[in-house]
Enzyme design. Structure first.
Site, PDB file in Angstrom:
ATOM      1  N   CYS A   2       0.902  -1.115   0.083  1.00 50.71           N
ATOM      2  CA  CYS A   2      -0.007   0.125  -0.021  1.00 50.71           C
ATOM      3  C   CYS A   2       0.969   1.209  -0.018  1.00 50.71           C
ATOM      4  O   CYS A   2       1.953   1.014  -0.393  1.00 50.71           O
ATOM      5  CB  CYS A   2      -0.920   0.153   1.117  1.00 50.71           C
ATOM      6  SG  CYS A   2      -0.215  -0.057   2.817  1.00 50.71           S
ATOM      7  N   ARG A  52      -3.414  -0.574   5.407  1.00 52.68           N
ATOM      8  CA  ARG A  52      -3.954  -1.601   4.400  1.00 52.68           C
ATOM      9  C   ARG A  52      -2.922  -3.173   4.612  1.00 52.68           C
ATOM     10  O   ARG A  52      -3.607  -4.038   4.765  1.00 52.68           O
ATOM     11  CB  ARG A  52      -4.295  -1.411   3.159  1.00 52.68           C
ATOM     12  CG  ARG A  52      -5.524  -0.374   3.056  1.00 52.68           C
ATOM     13  CD  ARG A  52      -5.548   0.470   2.054  1.00 52.68           C
ATOM     14  NE  ARG A  52      -4.637   1.355   1.662  1.00 52.68           N
ATOM     15  CZ  ARG A  52      -4.375   2.519   0.674  1.00 52.68           C
ATOM     16  NH1 ARG A  52      -5.180   2.246  -0.308  1.00 52.68           N
ATOM     17  NH2 ARG A  52      -3.339   3.088   0.433  1.00 52.68           N
ATOM     18  N   ASP A  81      -8.301   3.746   1.037  1.00 57.59           N
ATOM     19  CA  ASP A  81      -7.337   4.221   2.304  1.00 57.59           C
ATOM     20  C   ASP A  81      -8.176   4.629   3.304  1.00 57.59           C
ATOM     21  O   ASP A  81      -8.767   5.702   3.220  1.00 57.59           O
ATOM     22  CB  ASP A  81      -6.510   5.393   1.518  1.00 57.59           C
ATOM     23  CG  ASP A  81      -5.322   5.743   2.405  1.00 57.59           C
ATOM     24  OD1 ASP A  81      -5.299   5.184   3.750  1.00 57.59           O
ATOM     25  OD2 ASP A  81      -4.436   6.306   2.254  1.00 57.59           O
TER      26      ASP A  81
HETATM   27  P1  4NP Z   1      -1.877   2.844   4.040  1.00 57.80           P
HETATM   28  O1  4NP Z   1      -2.536   4.293   4.763  1.00 57.80           O
HETATM   29  O2  4NP Z   1      -1.267   3.146   2.598  1.00 57.80           O
HETATM   30  O3  4NP Z   1      -2.910   2.015   4.003  1.00 57.80           O
HETATM   31  O4  4NP Z   1      -0.718   2.525   5.050  1.00 57.80           O
HETATM   32  C1  4NP Z   1      -1.944   5.368   4.700  1.00 57.80           C
HETATM   33  C2  4NP Z   1      -0.826   5.806   5.916  1.00 57.80           C
HETATM   34  C3  4NP Z   1      -0.315   6.944   5.719  1.00 57.80           C
HETATM   35  C4  4NP Z   1      -0.515   7.814   4.696  1.00 57.80           C
HETATM   36  C5  4NP Z   1      -1.499   7.489   3.721  1.00 57.80           C
HETATM   37  C6  4NP Z   1      -1.912   6.515   3.617  1.00 57.80           C
HETATM   38  N1  4NP Z   1       0.150   9.232   4.967  1.00 57.80           N
HETATM   39  O5  4NP Z   1      -0.159   9.882   4.004  1.00 57.80           O
HETATM   40  O6  4NP Z   1       0.855   9.644   5.667  1.00 57.80           O
END
Ligand code: 4NP
Length: 159
Positions: free
Chosen positions: A7, A13, A123
């Site tokens: 991800c 995720r 997300d």
């Molecule tokens: P992930 O979620 O891709 O599912 O781990 C996110 C975690 C952090 C961020 C974006 C998505 N961020 O912008 O810091």
């Protein structure tokens, strides 16, 4: 068989997917290893988001010990299948491919659920616990499909 979940941050995720896959793999006779990574580097070495840890725990999956890492080009050598959560992850991973073989390993995770109307795992980072729960359920549905298919292939190949 080595499977990688990818991800953006590797704190919501993909660590949930890693934990779910591991739980279902352990309950089956399949020889599969699973890992996860993020395309971005701003959460490297962090444990998963507390909301992801909580939803996973509620569903019998312990992801509290996982730590985020960034996807690297060597992952194409270490993994047979690379599942990405959304189109942006797909573009980021594909941009690092060296060969068509690398490219052939990369798939959108929800391609495992062709009847599911959404094509991307949303997300949940800016959402609430309900969003994390929805994502957990989507990931688990995809995992069950993958395990069924892997068991079928495993049985066919061992006969
Ligand atoms: P992930 O979620 O891709 O599912 O781990 C996110 C975690 C952090 C961020 C974006 C998505 N961020 O912008 O810091």
């Amino acid at each position: 068989m080595n499977v990688l979940m990818v991800c953006l941050g590797n704190i919501c995720r993909s660590p949930m997917a890693e934990g779910i896959w591991r739980k279902h793999i352990n309950a089956s006779c399949l020889k599969v290893t699973v890992d996860s990574a993020g395309t971005a580097n701003n959460h490297v070495n962090e444990h998963p988001d507390l909301r992801a840890i909580e939803i996973a725990k509620k569903n019998g999956v312990d992801i509290s010990g996982l730590k985020s890492r960034q996807f690297s080009v060597e992952d194409f050598d270490r993994f047979d299948q690379i599942f990405v959560m959304d189109g942006s992850n797909y573009q980021n991973v594909i941009s690092l491919c060296r060969t068509n073989d690398d490219k052939s390993k990369v798939r959108l995770l929800l391609d495992l659920l062709p009847k599911q109307p959404i094509r991307e795992v949303p997300d949940p980072w800016f959402g609430g616990m309900t969003d994390f729960e929805k994502v957990f359920n989507l990931l688990e549905d995809a995992c069950k499909e993958w395990i069924l298919h892997a068991k079928f292939l495993n049985n066919s190949l061992s006969k």
